[in-house]
Design a protein around this motif. Structure first.
Motif, short mmCIF file in Angstrom:
data_model
loop_
_atom_site.label_atom_id
_atom_site.label_comp_id
_atom_site.label_asym_id
_atom_site.label_seq_id
_atom_site.Cartn_x
_atom_site.Cartn_y
_atom_site.Cartn_z
N ASN A 463 0.83 -1.21 0.00
CA ASN A 463 0.00 0.00 0.00
C ASN A 463 0.86 1.26 0.00
OD1 ASN A 463 -2.45 -1.37 -0.05
ND2 ASN A 463 -2.56 -1.52 2.19
N THR A 464 1.98 1.21 0.72
CA THR A 464 2.91 2.35 0.73
C THR A 464 3.48 2.57 -0.66
OG1 THR A 464 3.49 1.96 3.06
CG2 THR A 464 5.02 3.26 1.76
N ARG A 466 2.14 1.92 -3.48
CA ARG A 466 1.10 2.49 -4.37
C ARG A 466 1.05 4.01 -4.28
NH1 ARG A 466 -2.36 -2.07 -2.75
NH2 ARG A 466 -2.75 -3.36 -4.61
N LYS A 467 1.37 4.55 -3.11
CA LYS A 467 1.26 5.98 -2.87
C LYS A 467 2.43 6.78 -3.44
CE LYS A 467 -0.95 5.02 1.62
NZ LYS A 467 -0.76 5.15 3.10
#
Length: 739
Positions: A463-464, A466-467
């Motif tokens: 998720n990190t 993706r940012k």
């Protein structure tokens, strides 16, 4: 213009006077050294005559984990040692492996020696050695237990990160200034582990069978250079056997080669618990027995230091007439000589620790040793822009790499992590972090379990990623058991902790992915297609994060070159290509079946393409080698071969290139590698600049070890000289002849 006869006479007189002055100065220096040695030997004679037999024997073995006895009534001091090929280890308790708990034993952690080797910079090796010697002296150490120069034979060796790679010429060239400059501080360097300690698995029992030729051409040169060129004051024995005899007290290695053939005048120190019998320790060249830690029979007893092989058993054997007292006299003579060079020297400096100069040396070694391996679409360097987010992912981004690894573990005053270094440098960009996975703390001889939920860490990291605009994955190995750690070898060539799968998952959510590889070893690079950029960062010590940020940002242009080959698969490595007989051995005996074809010698000669070759390393700029020539076409065996080459920086930023000279023999009478490194030079150039470099190769260095005569032989005939910037990237091949 005419010159008068009188003027010619005047010029000749001045020239002759200058020649005599400088000749006398050189002779004076040599005579002064010789005179000082004679005075020391006379002092030793005097001291020996005053010592009792009991006092002499007591000087040849430990009194604690890291010290030996002095003789108080004569003012003879104790000898204090410390582990430390890349930093002075924290204080150890008197009689256990527990740390003593001092608050004033923090030091500078320098990069591990694989990084120093990757710098290809002898001058920097000298600065490294001097800074390290200053810290050892400040900590009141007499012997620094390093450097390590065992040969990189297999990427599975857990201790490779402590050594200087696979090539004997590179290791020899770098170890000499390291040792000389350590010893300028009145501290003995102790080069280790003599010899053939090229794996940790079964290290205390494996018997190595290797040819005399491979022994002398591959595995001994760095030790020989340490003795004959650097004048090292101490050498540490190894744990393993060679031809059935333990190497710490070995008839061939220690008595004949080291002390007789090389004329070594320093001390031989055992590795901790590497002595095995009183008779062999007494007879075959061991001078100081350390670390046996029991009565030598595997049981703990009271006054166990008195039960070392060179303690009471040695004393009793002399008293009974089974061993000559002359044996202990020879050992004590060497020990006293060590003392007059160190703790009994009147000219000993005081040393210092954790200075800005030491930190700068550590940073420079780190930046010059970092190797750029892949840079697709110029992924590196990364610009510090306000509108970008950089995700730094991986446990190695924050994990201490000075903790663990065995005896080289350090207690630095500070250790800047990769994440911290990147955050400090990238002040405009947004830097975010996620671990991705977690491992237990690095401990010796045991694997500690992780405490956090691995699935949760992996999902959070994805998720990190993706940012972010850019993902920097900080992976590799660590200093835990069965990785880059003393005591045993790696179990797999692949990255641990399912990192290959994890890298692919990161790429699937953010293809703008680069990697920082923290290892002291080659690894399987099946992950390579999934990263755009790859930097080999080694273990960099106190200044790790700062140095990494220097290179990632482009503040420093990478110039490191690999000091060992990265095979595509483990079976491509020479030692592993022959199966268990060659590594790790069968029934505790191994045969070095690859013989002299170690590392790139194997890849070249067998036409096995490596993933990355010895000597390889990219730059942010481009270099061109041109006008490559030799000064002559024909040489005698005593001549110097001079190779000249123009190096041009044709790129957009300043940088450094390493010109490498390899030599191979055509139509040799004996088995030879296609080529072998015989010279190199690192050259620094601003963009657009050109420099002519000159590299000298002694023709005598082209000799091979002739087993028929047990000596070196130079073959007459044609030789090829290869000049390039990696073992597999040759710009030009020249032909010469040795007459």
């Amino acid at each position: 213009m005419k010159t008068s006869f009188k003027n010619l006479i005047t010029i000749f007189s001045i020239t002759l006077s200058l020649f005599i002055f400088f000749s006398c100065s050189e002779n004076k220096d040599r005579n002064s050294t010789s005179s000082n040695s004679i005075k020391i030997e006379r002092k030793i004679d005097s001291v020996l005559s005053l010592l009792t037999l009991e006092e002499k024997v007591a000087m040849t073995h430990a009194q604690s984990k890291f010290s030996t006895k002095g003789v108080g009534r004569l003012g003879i001091p104790e000898i204090w040692m410390a582990d430390g090929p890349h930093g002075v280890r924290a204080e150890i308790s008197w009689d256990s492996w527990d740390y003593a708990g001092w608050t004033n034993d923090s030091i500078t952690a320098f990069p591990a020696l694989t990084c120093l080797a990757a710098s290809f910079n002898p001058k920097l090796a000298g600065e490294y050695g001097f800074s390290l010697g200053e810290e050892a002296r400040y900590r009141k150490k007499d012997v620094l237990l390093g450097p390590g120069v065992n040969t990189y034979r297999t990427p599975m060796n857990g201790r490779n990160f402590e050594y200087m790679g696979e090539d004997p010429f590179l290791a020899s060239t770098l170890v000499v200034p390291y040792i000389k400059n350590v010893q300028k501080n009145g501290v003995a360097a102790c080069v280790k582990h003599y010899a053939l300690n090229n794996q940790e698995k079964w290290r205390d029992k494996v018997n190595v069978e290797v040819s005399d030729r491979a022994l002398h051409e591959i595995y001994l040169p760095a030790f020989k250079a340490s003795v004959q060129e650097a004048g090292v004051w101490a050498i540490m024995g190894a744990y393993n056997k060679f031809r059935g005899q333990y190497t710490t007290h070995h008839k061939i290695l220690t008595t004949k080669i080291l002390k007789k053939d090389w004329k070594y005048d320093g001390v031989v120190i055992s590795d901790w618990s590497s002595a095995h019998t009183t008779k062999e320790a007494a007879t075959y060249g061991l001078d100081l027995e350390m670390g046996t830690g029991t009565d030598g029979l595997g049981t703990t007893t009271a006054n166990h230091y008195d039960q070392y092989f060179l303690a009471n058993p040695f004393l009793e054997a002399i008293k009974k007439g089974e061993l000559s007292e002359d044996l202990v006299d020879k050992k004590v003579r060497r020990i006293l000589r060590l003392m007059y060079r160190t703790n009994m020297s009147k000219n000993r400096p005081l040393g210092n620790v954790n200075t800005k100069e030491h930190h700068q040396v550590a940073r420079k070694v780190a930046t010059e040793g970092i190797v750029l391996l892949k840079n697709e679409d110029n992924f590196f360097p990364i610009k510090d822009n306000k509108n970008i987010t950089i995700a730094v992912i991986g446990e190695n981004a924050t994990r201490s790499m000075t903790a663990g690894g065995g005896s080289s573990e350090l207690k630095p005053k500070f250790e800047i992590s990769p994440l911290e270094g990147i955050k400090r440098r990238f002040k405009n960009a947004t830097v975010i972090h996620s671990m991705g996975y977690e491992t237990g703390p690095s401990m010796y001889d045991v694997i500690m379990p992780a405490k956090l939920n691995q699935d949760s860490l992996r999902i959070a990291a994805i998720n990190t990623a993706r940012k972010a605009d850019i993902v920097l994955y900080v992976g590799g190995l660590n200093k835990s058991h069965l990785q880059d750690c003393e005591g045993d070898d790696r179990r797999s060539y692949k990255l641990p902790y399912k990192q290959e799968k994890f890298i692919k998952e990161l790429k699937n959510v953010n293809p703008n992915l680069g990697m920082l590889l923290l290892t002291g070893n080659a690894v399987d690079m099946s992950f390579l297609p999934n990263v755009q950029g790859l930097i080999q960062t080694w273990y960099l010590g106190s200044m790790a994060g700062t140095a990494i940020a220097d290179v990632v940002s482009g503040d420093v242009n990478p110039s490191g070159k690999l000091p060992f080959s990265f095979p595509k698969k483990l079976e491509d490595n020479a030692a592993h290509s022959f199966g268990d007989t060659s590594y790790p051995g069968v029934n505790f005996t191994q045969h070095y079946k690859e013989d002299i074809l170690v590392g790139y010698r194997w890849h070249d000669t067998k036409n096995i393409e490596p993933q990355y070759a010895f000597g390889f390393g990219m730059s942010y700029t481009n270099f061109e080698l041109s006008n490559i020539t030799s000064d002559r076409k024909s040489y005698s065996e005593n001549d110097k071969i001079i190779i000249k080459c123009d190096v041009s920086n044709i790129g957009d930023m300043k940088g450094a290139e390493v010109v490498q000279v390899y030599v191979g023999k055509e139509n040799s009478d004996v088995k030879r590698a296609v080529k072998e490194l015989k010279g190199f030079m690192k050259v620094y150039l601003d963009k657009g600049n050109k420099e002519t470099v000159s590299i000298t190769v002694d023709a005598s260095k082209l000799a091979y070890y002739n087993e028929k005569i047990s000596d070196w032989t130079i073959e007459k005939g044609d030789y090829n000289i290869y000049v390039g910037n990696a073992s597999n990237d040759i710009s030009k091949k020249l032909k010469i002849k040795i007459n």
